[in-house]
Motif scaffolding. Structure first.
Motif, PDB file in Angstrom:
ATOM      1  N   GLU A  22     108.582  30.562  48.678  1.00  0.00           N
ATOM      2  CA  GLU A  22     109.626  30.511  47.670  1.00  0.00           C
ATOM      3  C   GLU A  22     109.150  31.100  46.345  1.00  0.00           C
ATOM      4  OE1 GLU A  22     110.582  26.426  47.616  1.00  0.00           O
ATOM      5  OE2 GLU A  22     111.760  26.484  49.480  1.00  0.00           O
ATOM      6  N   ASN A  23     107.819  31.104  46.127  1.00  0.00           N
ATOM      7  CA  ASN A  23     107.284  31.617  44.878  1.00  0.00           C
ATOM      8  C   ASN A  23     107.040  33.114  44.921  1.00  0.00           C
ATOM      9  OD1 ASN A  23     107.230  29.032  43.805  1.00  0.00           O
ATOM     10  ND2 ASN A  23     105.167  28.604  44.605  1.00  0.00           N
ATOM     11  N   VAL A  24     107.214  33.713  46.093  1.00  0.00           N
ATOM     12  CA  VAL A  24     106.998  35.145  46.246  1.00  0.00           C
ATOM     13  C   VAL A  24     108.345  35.831  46.400  1.00  0.00           C
ATOM     14  CG1 VAL A  24     105.913  36.919  47.646  1.00  0.00           C
ATOM     15  CG2 VAL A  24     104.776  34.716  47.358  1.00  0.00           C
ATOM     16  N   ALA A  25     108.568  36.893  45.618  1.00  0.00           N
ATOM     17  CA  ALA A  25     109.823  37.628  45.718  1.00  0.00           C
ATOM     18  C   ALA A  25     109.943  38.257  47.092  1.00  0.00           C
ATOM     19  CB  ALA A  25     109.873  38.701  44.633  1.00  0.00           C
ATOM     20  N   PHE A  26     111.107  38.105  47.697  1.00  0.00           N
ATOM     21  CA  PHE A  26     111.319  38.629  49.041  1.00  0.00           C
ATOM     22  C   PHE A  26     111.671  40.106  48.953  1.00  0.00           C
ATOM     23  CE2 PHE A  26     114.118  39.473  52.714  1.00  0.00           C
ATOM     24  CZ  PHE A  26     113.204  39.220  53.719  1.00  0.00           C
ATOM     25  N   ASP A  27     110.863  40.941  49.585  1.00  0.00           N
ATOM     26  CA  ASP A  27     111.050  42.394  49.558  1.00  0.00           C
ATOM     27  C   ASP A  27     111.862  42.800  50.782  1.00  0.00           C
ATOM     28  OD1 ASP A  27     110.864  45.172  49.549  1.00  0.00           O
ATOM     29  OD2 ASP A  27     108.822  45.171  48.775  1.00  0.00           O
ATOM     30  N   GLU A  28     113.182  42.918  50.606  1.00  0.00           N
ATOM     31  CA  GLU A  28     114.069  43.207  51.734  1.00  0.00           C
ATOM     32  C   GLU A  28     113.766  44.574  52.352  1.00  0.00           C
ATOM     33  OE1 GLU A  28     118.205  42.603  51.019  1.00  0.00           O
ATOM     34  OE2 GLU A  28     117.860  40.927  49.652  1.00  0.00           O
TER      35      GLU A  28
ATOM     36  N   LYS B 255     115.197  35.735  54.694  1.00  0.00           N
ATOM     37  CA  LYS B 255     115.452  35.428  53.286  1.00  0.00           C
ATOM     38  C   LYS B 255     115.920  33.995  53.079  1.00  0.00           C
ATOM     39  CE  LYS B 255     118.110  37.475  49.447  1.00  0.00           C
ATOM     40  NZ  LYS B 255     119.048  38.581  49.126  1.00  0.00           N
ATOM     41  N   TYR B 256     116.791  33.511  53.958  1.00  0.00           N
ATOM     42  CA  TYR B 256     117.434  32.210  53.749  1.00  0.00           C
ATOM     43  C   TYR B 256     116.987  31.119  54.731  1.00  0.00           C
ATOM     44  CZ  TYR B 256     120.765  35.033  51.041  1.00  0.00           C
ATOM     45  OH  TYR B 256     121.343  35.881  50.144  1.00  0.00           O
TER      46      TYR B 256
ATOM     47  N   ILE C  42     126.612  33.922  53.842  1.00  0.00           N
ATOM     48  CA  ILE C  42     126.618  33.567  55.261  1.00  0.00           C
ATOM     49  C   ILE C  42     126.518  34.803  56.144  1.00  0.00           C
ATOM     50  CG2 ILE C  42     128.062  32.676  57.134  1.00  0.00           C
ATOM     51  CD1 ILE C  42     128.906  30.408  55.378  1.00  0.00           C
ATOM     52  N   TYR C  43     127.252  35.864  55.813  1.00  0.00           N
ATOM     53  CA  TYR C  43     127.218  37.061  56.663  1.00  0.00           C
ATOM     54  C   TYR C  43     125.839  37.713  56.624  1.00  0.00           C
ATOM     55  CZ  TYR C  43     128.979  41.058  59.237  1.00  0.00           C
ATOM     56  OH  TYR C  43     129.176  42.006  60.206  1.00  0.00           O
ATOM     57  N   GLU C  44     125.242  37.765  55.428  1.00  0.00           N
ATOM     58  CA  GLU C  44     123.894  38.330  55.329  1.00  0.00           C
ATOM     59  C   GLU C  44     122.887  37.497  56.120  1.00  0.00           C
ATOM     60  OE1 GLU C  44     120.492  39.572  52.018  1.00  0.00           O
ATOM     61  OE2 GLU C  44     122.230  38.377  51.406  1.00  0.00           O
ATOM     62  N   ALA C  45     123.107  36.178  56.161  1.00  0.00           N
ATOM     63  CA  ALA C  45     122.188  35.281  56.862  1.00  0.00           C
ATOM     64  C   ALA C  45     122.203  35.499  58.368  1.00  0.00           C
ATOM     65  CB  ALA C  45     122.533  33.826  56.544  1.00  0.00           C
ATOM     66  N   CYS C  46     123.149  36.266  58.861  1.00  0.00           N
ATOM     67  CA  CYS C  46     123.232  36.551  60.297  1.00  0.00           C
ATOM     68  C   CYS C  46     122.413  37.772  60.685  1.00  0.00           C
ATOM     69  CB  CYS C  46     124.689  36.772  60.703  1.00  0.00           C
ATOM     70  SG  CYS C  46     125.744  35.365  60.350  1.00  0.00           S
TER      71      CYS C  46
END
Length: 340
Positions: free
Chosen positions: A36-42, A189-190, A178-182
């Motif tokens: 959670e402390n690290v930025a997620f690099d998509e 990410k989530y 929600i759609y991105e979480a799929c």
């Protein structure tokens, strides 16, 4: 073994309760707080995923070619023949959808969302609180309907490379997320990573397929064996049992009648229900479901790539005082460097 074609309004299977979870010490309590402390690099995550998937497909292509030249020496050659026929047909008839080509994938197909809608009308789906869904493209809408329906979604991390399973729940997400979480990026990410100690009961398993026999429930995946490993680990956790329904969503052209049941392996997972864009089929399968991980079928190379399996094997060996068997060697693709 005759299958039955049922309309959605027909009464369906009743879900018995799964057996209670087995007790395990912490195997995989990796610090989510650090993540959670690290930025997620998509962009980096997606680029790495695509690179590793390409390597895996190249290896499967080589295995397929080798099998076709083996003149009966490879006991799995018949599986590759069926897979290639389905992949070729879907591309030739333009039934395939992106990502293309669909060869060496769980193939995405025209009207996959309609098949997902039919699946969502099943009684088994309606009463399920937790649904395990594979991470492939044709089941993306199933994952969306699971989350938007207020259910808990359990999905494996791609090829079990970075861990085990991720859990997502709608209350963890904003409506727009929600759609991105799929997607694979969205799960990373989530999602909340879980380990083998998680107390969880899975009410329904949705699995991707390349080909499936509606008369027997026999199924072929893309050939890597991860669906079987995921199923086996859930059995070890006590999260599922023989009564847990296994459902697949496929195009009608993926229905076949030439999967020889007698040639299936002990770890192959049969399906109870098939949902296509046009029909729902209850297979009434008589094929036994796997009871766990079959270590004598698991190559040292694959074991070396999947940390959660190595940890589980070491745990069982310590607790039993016995060394578990290992399967025959196989050639796997080299791993791309992972970003820490």
């Amino acid at each position: 073994m005759d299958s039955s074609l049922l309309r959605l309004s027909t009464p369906t299977l009743t879900l018995p309760r799964a057996r209670p979870s087995l007790s395990y010490k912490k195997i995989h309590s990796q610090n989510q707080s650090q993540n959670e402390n690290v930025a997620f690099d998509e962009a980096a995550f997606e680029a790495e995923r695509l690179s590793l998937d390409a390597e895996a497909r190249e290896t499967m292509m080589a295995q397929s070619s080798s099998s076709s030249r083996s003149n009966g020496g490879d006991p799995k050659a018949w599986k590759w023949g069926i897979r290639k026929r389905i992949w070729d047909t879907m591309e030739a008839l333009n039934i395939a959808q992106n990502p293309r080509p669909v060869h060496h994938r769980i193939p995405n197909f025209v009207a996959a969302s309609t098949a997902a809608k039919n699946l969502s009308k099943l009684k088994e789906f309606g009463v399920a609180n937790c649904v395990k869904v594979n991470p492939d493209s044709p089941q993306k809408q199933v994952r969306f309907l699971t989350l938007s329906g207020g259910k808990k979604l359990l999905t494996p991390q791609p090829r079990l490379r970075t861990g085990f399973f991720s859990v997502l729940e709608s209350h963890m997400l904003t409506p727009s997320a929600i759609y991105e979480a799929c997607t694979s990026v969205g799960v990373a990410k989530y999602g909340r990573s879980i380990g083998l100690d998680e107390k969880i009961k899975v009410d329904l398993i949705v699995i991707g397929s390349v080909a499936v026999d509606p008369k027997t429930g026999a199924r072929l995946g893309k050939g890597e064996g991860f669906a079987e490993l995921e199923y086996g680990m859930l059995r070890y956790m006590g999260a599922i049992d023989d009564s847990t329904p296994v459902v697949t969503s496929v195009h009608d052209c993926q229905l076949v009648d030439d999967i020889p049941v007698e040639k299936l392996l002990i770890h192959d997972v049969p399906v109870d229900v098939i949902c296509t864009p046009t029909q729902v089929i209850y297979t009434n399968t008589c094929i036994s479901k796997p009871q766990g991980i079959y270590w004598d079928k698991l190559s040292p190379e694959k074991l070396g790539k999947i940390r959660i399996l190595r940890e589980l094997k070491s745990r069982i060996e310590r607790e039993t005082g016995q060394k578990l068997p290992c399967g025959p060697s196989e050639k796997l693709p080299p791993s791309a460097p992972r970003r820490r």
